[in-house]
Design a protein around this motif. Structure first.
Motif, PDB file in Angstrom:
ATOM      1  N   VAL A 410      11.129  13.235  -0.587  1.00  0.00           N
ATOM      2  CA  VAL A 410      10.154  12.181  -0.823  1.00  0.00           C
ATOM      3  C   VAL A 410      11.373  10.882  -0.929  1.00  0.00           C
ATOM      4  O   VAL A 410      10.482   9.960  -1.837  1.00  0.00           O
ATOM      5  N   THR A 411      12.183  10.969   0.407  1.00  0.00           N
ATOM      6  CA  THR A 411      12.699   9.216  -0.018  1.00  0.00           C
ATOM      7  C   THR A 411      12.200   8.471   0.371  1.00  0.00           C
ATOM      8  O   THR A 411      12.732   7.287  -0.660  1.00  0.00           O
ATOM      9  N   ARG A 412      11.456   8.621   1.235  1.00  0.00           N
ATOM     10  CA  ARG A 412      10.316   7.220   1.657  1.00  0.00           C
ATOM     11  C   ARG A 412       9.251   7.193   0.398  1.00  0.00           C
ATOM     12  O   ARG A 412       9.274   6.069   0.092  1.00  0.00           O
ATOM     13  N   GLU A 413       8.381   7.787  -0.556  1.00  0.00           N
ATOM     14  CA  GLU A 413       7.616   7.299  -1.324  1.00  0.00           C
ATOM     15  C   GLU A 413       8.588   6.731  -2.423  1.00  0.00           C
ATOM     16  O   GLU A 413       8.012   5.823  -3.227  1.00  0.00           O
ATOM     17  N   GLN A 414       9.894   6.875  -2.428  1.00  0.00           N
ATOM     18  CA  GLN A 414      10.422   7.142  -4.017  1.00  0.00           C
ATOM     19  C   GLN A 414      11.339   5.766  -3.510  1.00  0.00           C
ATOM     20  O   GLN A 414      11.348   4.670  -4.302  1.00  0.00           O
ATOM     21  N   GLN A 415      11.251   5.396  -2.617  1.00  0.00           N
ATOM     22  CA  GLN A 415      11.799   3.648  -1.647  1.00  0.00           C
ATOM     23  C   GLN A 415      10.338   2.580  -1.373  1.00  0.00           C
ATOM     24  O   GLN A 415      10.903   1.968  -2.630  1.00  0.00           O
ATOM     25  N   MET A 416       9.379   3.329  -2.247  1.00  0.00           N
ATOM     26  CA  MET A 416       7.952   2.925  -1.899  1.00  0.00           C
ATOM     27  C   MET A 416       8.310   2.535  -3.785  1.00  0.00           C
ATOM     28  O   MET A 416       7.683   1.211  -4.405  1.00  0.00           O
ATOM     29  N   GLU A 417       7.727   3.231  -4.449  1.00  0.00           N
ATOM     30  CA  GLU A 417       8.116   2.969  -5.741  1.00  0.00           C
ATOM     31  C   GLU A 417       9.192   2.420  -6.702  1.00  0.00           C
ATOM     32  O   GLU A 417       8.559   0.866  -7.959  1.00  0.00           O
ATOM     33  N   ASP A 418      10.641   2.086  -6.015  1.00  0.00           N
ATOM     34  CA  ASP A 418      11.646   0.845  -5.830  1.00  0.00           C
ATOM     35  C   ASP A 418      11.055   0.178  -5.874  1.00  0.00           C
ATOM     36  O   ASP A 418      11.147  -0.816  -6.590  1.00  0.00           O
ATOM     37  N   ALA A 419      10.474   0.022  -5.233  1.00  0.00           N
ATOM     38  CA  ALA A 419       9.757  -1.633  -4.504  1.00  0.00           C
ATOM     39  C   ALA A 419       9.400  -2.100  -4.774  1.00  0.00           C
ATOM     40  O   ALA A 419       9.075  -3.181  -5.482  1.00  0.00           O
ATOM     41  N   LEU A 420       8.194  -1.291  -5.858  1.00  0.00           N
ATOM     42  CA  LEU A 420       6.676  -1.507  -6.153  1.00  0.00           C
ATOM     43  C   LEU A 420       8.022  -2.084  -7.936  1.00  0.00           C
ATOM     44  O   LEU A 420       6.998  -3.250  -8.543  1.00  0.00           O
ATOM     45  N   ARG A 421       8.896  -0.982  -8.248  1.00  0.00           N
ATOM     46  CA  ARG A 421       9.782  -1.422  -9.664  1.00  0.00           C
ATOM     47  C   ARG A 421       9.844  -2.681  -9.482  1.00  0.00           C
ATOM     48  O   ARG A 421       9.748  -3.753 -10.463  1.00  0.00           O
ATOM     49  N   ARG A 422      10.662  -3.343  -8.714  1.00  0.00           N
ATOM     50  CA  ARG A 422      11.688  -4.361  -7.995  1.00  0.00           C
ATOM     51  C   ARG A 422      10.423  -5.762  -8.226  1.00  0.00           C
ATOM     52  O   ARG A 422      10.751  -7.286  -8.507  1.00  0.00           O
ATOM     53  N   SER A 423       9.279  -5.699  -7.690  1.00  0.00           N
ATOM     54  CA  SER A 423       8.326  -6.383  -7.893  1.00  0.00           C
ATOM     55  C   SER A 423       7.517  -6.518  -8.781  1.00  0.00           C
ATOM     56  O   SER A 423       7.289  -7.647  -9.251  1.00  0.00           O
ATOM     57  N   GLN A 424       7.437  -5.334  -9.379  1.00  0.00           N
ATOM     58  CA  GLN A 424       7.026  -5.880 -11.230  1.00  0.00           C
ATOM     59  C   GLN A 424       8.269  -7.151 -12.146  1.00  0.00           C
ATOM     60  O   GLN A 424       7.834  -7.497 -12.783  1.00  0.00           O
ATOM     61  N   ARG A 425       9.361  -6.049 -11.657  1.00  0.00           N
ATOM     62  CA  ARG A 425      10.101  -7.056 -12.508  1.00  0.00           C
ATOM     63  C   ARG A 425      10.413  -8.647 -11.944  1.00  0.00           C
ATOM     64  O   ARG A 425      10.041  -9.186 -13.036  1.00  0.00           O
TER      65      ARG A 425
END
Length: 778
Positions: A410-425
């Motif tokens: 689920v590397t790609r999904e995890q990367q998308m979640e990381d990107a979303l968290r960075r965007s929210q931050r």
């Protein structure tokens, strides 16, 4: 194939028309050209105007495997030469270099031909040049043909081509090559198998051809904005997507498609697009079934695109792996045979601390005889980091508690979640910056007008000092606006700037202020480059990039910055800023552009420079990318869409009349210093100021009629107890004919306040304030 009879061999001394064929040198000596031609390591033959070969030097006889007499018994288009081109097809008589030069009177250079050598079946490959010699009347008298043996290099090229073709045909992934218009140029056997079409059926077909019947993962129709090859053709960047395509049989196949630009070595211009794809129909169907019902997990394990394994868990906490199967290498990078033989290797790539957490999770689940689920990071033997999600379901057996589990990448999904968290931050930091900016602007609202007033009343060197302070205050205000832009996408319509003079001015400043040991080179190949954006914001992007490059080359021998501005395509320009400095790590690249993130020491950086720069680039409709490796420098590539230049209709020499202001102005602001400076500004313009500390006091004065000759109200929007937004309609009810100008430390470009004559952002300079008041008063 010519009916012209060959002539006898002509000695080289007669070819120049001189018996001796000698030439004088600058030192008075002579050179014997006949002897020189005979000794050349390049083959030379001479053809007369009737295509007869009248001379051949020793090198020619050696390469062609014939004597001089045999060569001169032939014409240049003699059928016995059996001439073929590089592609293996026969060369027409009039396309031979000799006859071609005779016919046109122009040299022919760099032609590669295959010629039959001697009387044998062996063929020699020659690089041929033909040069015509003209007579006095302008007709071709003879043609000198020189050639050299390129058989070895030609054979090597053909062998490489054969190797590439073999690899192309034997690839397990489908591969098609698209022309720049999108049509299919070539395809391999795997593509024919996956798509159910022959190469002849595919060649020339466009991605948007309705016969493909392409669909998205949600079964909706596909447009050009989703097809990877179309995206790569348009942007020049790699693209990837999962697409459904209908085979001629009507069967729907799901493909994981990756498109990459095709460029010649060393060329920036694309020559096509290469699309590779894998048939993931089985995997997709399995995944959909898994999502539909986790309760049916054990019945679909064999179809899941992951790893299936089992282990026994004893009451003492001992874990014994008993089975492993599935896509072991794809998920873990491990050797499948080794893992099937020793299933416990599955956890060998998990860090010890993470593995301890997993064991604790499993222990808690086992104590309740419950399923478990976790996501863990592992490292493959090749050093690649992957995220794997594992679900385990318990079953009571005679051997104790047995877990059947499966793991998915689920590397790609995890990367998308990381990107979303960075965007929210980033969004949260932008909101914080807005609050800070309001307070900064209130302070600047006092500093800037006071400096302006002091400068107008000063003389000599003091004026210059105060002008510098004024510019610094204006720059500070611009910085606050850029901080606010981190969390808000405010774009002023129609603003544009020409990058060329802006870039030249920035380079001039950097050359004057940077360390003289830093070499700055530039290559500006466009006359003008108008893009969207405010001049100050765009220039700040350039300055920030150059400052970062300057800092990166500190301590480097021969520090160099390279700046280039050139056309990307007809609708865009590309700005490149490269350095040979320290480069960036993968972690730094991942966080690049994150507000307040900096690798510089305390006091050396705020972490806002690149965040602000990237925001400006996005506002202009552009894109950016960065290439960097530790110790190998960094390259920023910024692509911006061009806009049509808009010319100003105002003459810069037209004087602006100074307005005459009279009457009273009611100043409502909770900051005493802001009230004071606004009062001084308007007093200098001729108005009488009535400052009050809050909206309630102002409303009371208006209701009591204590303010005479009231012409204008200045209202701060951010105040305690009653805000300016709440007070505005009440002020308008009491004094409907008095215009109200609102003031705020943060005014978005698109902000609209009904009932206000204008909304100004602090700090407000003398000229800007007086102009706004004059316009409000008509």
């Amino acid at each position: 194939m010519s009916d012209v009879a060959p002539s006898a061999s002509v000695p080289p001394s007669e070819l120049s028309g001189s018996p001796a064929a000698r030439g004088a040198l600058s030192d008075g000596s002579f050179v014997d050209f006949a002897q020189l031609v005979e000794a050349l390591d390049v083959a030379v033959v001479v053809q007369d105007h009737r295509l007869r070969i009248i001379y051949a030097n020793p090198k020619a006889t050696a390469l062609l495997g014939l004597s001089a007499t045999e060569i001169t018994s032939r014409t240049t288009n003699d059928a016995r030469w059996d001439v073929i081109g590089e592609d293996g097809t026969p060369v027409p008589d009039d396309a031979h270099p000799g006859p071609s030069a005779l016919r046109t009177g122009r040299p022919v250079s760099g032609v590669v031909l295959g010629v039959r050598r001697g009387e044998a079946s062996e063929r020699v490959w020659l690089l041929v040049h033909a040069a015509p010699k003209l007579a006095a009347d302008g007709t071709v008298e003879r043609v000198v043909i020189s050639f050299s043996d390129v058989s070895i290099s030609h054979r090597s090229i053909r062998e490489h081509e054969a190797t590439y073709q073999s690899v192309f045909r034997s690839m397990s992934e489908g591969l098609v090559v698209h022309n720049m218009d999108g049509s299919i140029r070539e395809a391999n056997a795997a593509a024919e198998r996956v798509l159910g079409l022959s190469i002849e059926q595919m060649r020339g077909r466009l991605p948007l051809d309705p016969r493909w019947r392409l669909v998205r993962p949600d079964q909706s129709p596909v447009g050009p904005d989703f097809i990877p090859s179309e995206i790569t053709t348009r942007t020049g960047e790699p693209s990837r997507a999962v697409i459904g395509v209908h085979r001629p049989t009507g069967e729907l196949a799901w493909l994981d498609v990756q498109a990459d630009p095709l460029r010649e070595l060393g060329e920036a211009q694309m020559s096509g697009v290469v699309a590779t794809f894998v048939d993931i129909t089985v995997e997709r169907n399995a995944t959909m079934a898994l999502e539909a019902s986790r309760a049916q997990l054990q019945r679909v394990l064999d179809a899941v695109p992951g790893v299936v394994f089992t282990f026994r868990y004893s009451d003492t906490g001992r874990v014994e792996f008993t089975f492993a199967a599935g896509r072991i290498h794809e998920v873990t990078g491990l050797n499948p045979e080794a893992v099937r033989e020793t299933p416990s290797l599955l956890v060998s790539g998990i860090a010890p601390d993470s593995l301890a957490e997993v064991r604790a999770l499993v222990a808690r689940a086992a104590s309740d005889r419950a399923p478990y689920e976790h996501v863990v990071k592992l490292t493959t033997p090749a050093g690649e980091m992957r995220w794997v999600r594992t679900v385990g379901i318990p079953t009571e057996s005679a051997d104790g508690l047995v877990y059947t589990a499966f793991s998915l990448d689920v590397t790609r999904e995890q990367q998308m979640e990381d990107a979303l968290r960075r965007s929210q931050r980033r969004e949260a930091l932008g909101d914080m910056a807005a609050g800070m900016a309001h307070n900064f602007n209130n302070m600047l609202a006092v500093i800037l007008p006071n400096v302006q007033l002091a400068r107008e009343q000063s003389h000599g060197d003091v004026v210059q000092h105060l002008s510098d302070a004024e510019r610094a205050a204006v720059s500070a205000g611009d910085l606050v606006k850029r901080m606010l832009a981190l969390g808000h996408a405010d774009v002023r319509p129609g603003m544009q700037v020409d990058l060329v003079p802006l870039l030249r001015d920035s380079l001039r400043m950097c050359r004057q202020t940077f360390d003289k040991s830093i070499i700055i080179t530039d290559e500006i190949t466009v006359a003008d480059a108008h893009v969207r954006g405010a001049p100050s914001a765009v220039q700040q992007v350039i300055i920030n990039m150059l400052l970062n490059a300057r800092d990166a080359v500190q301590g480097v021998s021969s520090p160099t910055l390279r700046v280039a501005l050139m056309l990307g395509d007809a609708q865009s320009v590309v700005l490149t800023i490269a350095d040979n400095g320290a480069g960036m790590s993968a972690e730094t690249l991942r966080r690049i552009g994150e507000p307040f993130y900096t690798t510089k020491g305390p006091g050396s950086g705020t972490g806002l420079g690149l965040a602000s720069a990237f925001h400006t680039i996005n506002e202009a409709g552009g894109s950016w990318r960065v290439e960097s490796l530790p110790g190998q420098g960094t390259t920023f590539v910024i692509t911006l869409p061009r806009v049509a230049a808009v010319r100003s209709v105002l003459s810069p020499s037209t004087p602006t009349p100074k307005p005459t202001l009279t009457g009273a102005v009611l100043i409502i602001d909770d900051e005493p210093m802001v009230r004071s400076v606004l009062a001084r500004q308007l007093s200098r313009a001729g108005m009488r100021s009535v400052p009050v500390a809050g909206a309630a006091e102002a409303l009371a004065m208006l209701r009591g009629g204590t303010v005479t000759d009231l012409r204008l109200i200045l209202l701060d929007l951010s105040m305690p107890e009653m805000s300016g937004d709440a007070a505005l309609p009440l002020l308008r009810d009491i004094a409907p004919h008095v215009p109200v100008i609102a003031l705020s430390g943060h005014v978005p470009e698109s902000f609209d306040l009904p009932g206000a004559a204008a909304v100004l952002q602090k700090p407000v300079g003398q000229r800007e304030l007086v102009a706004a008041v004059a316009q409000a008063l008509g």
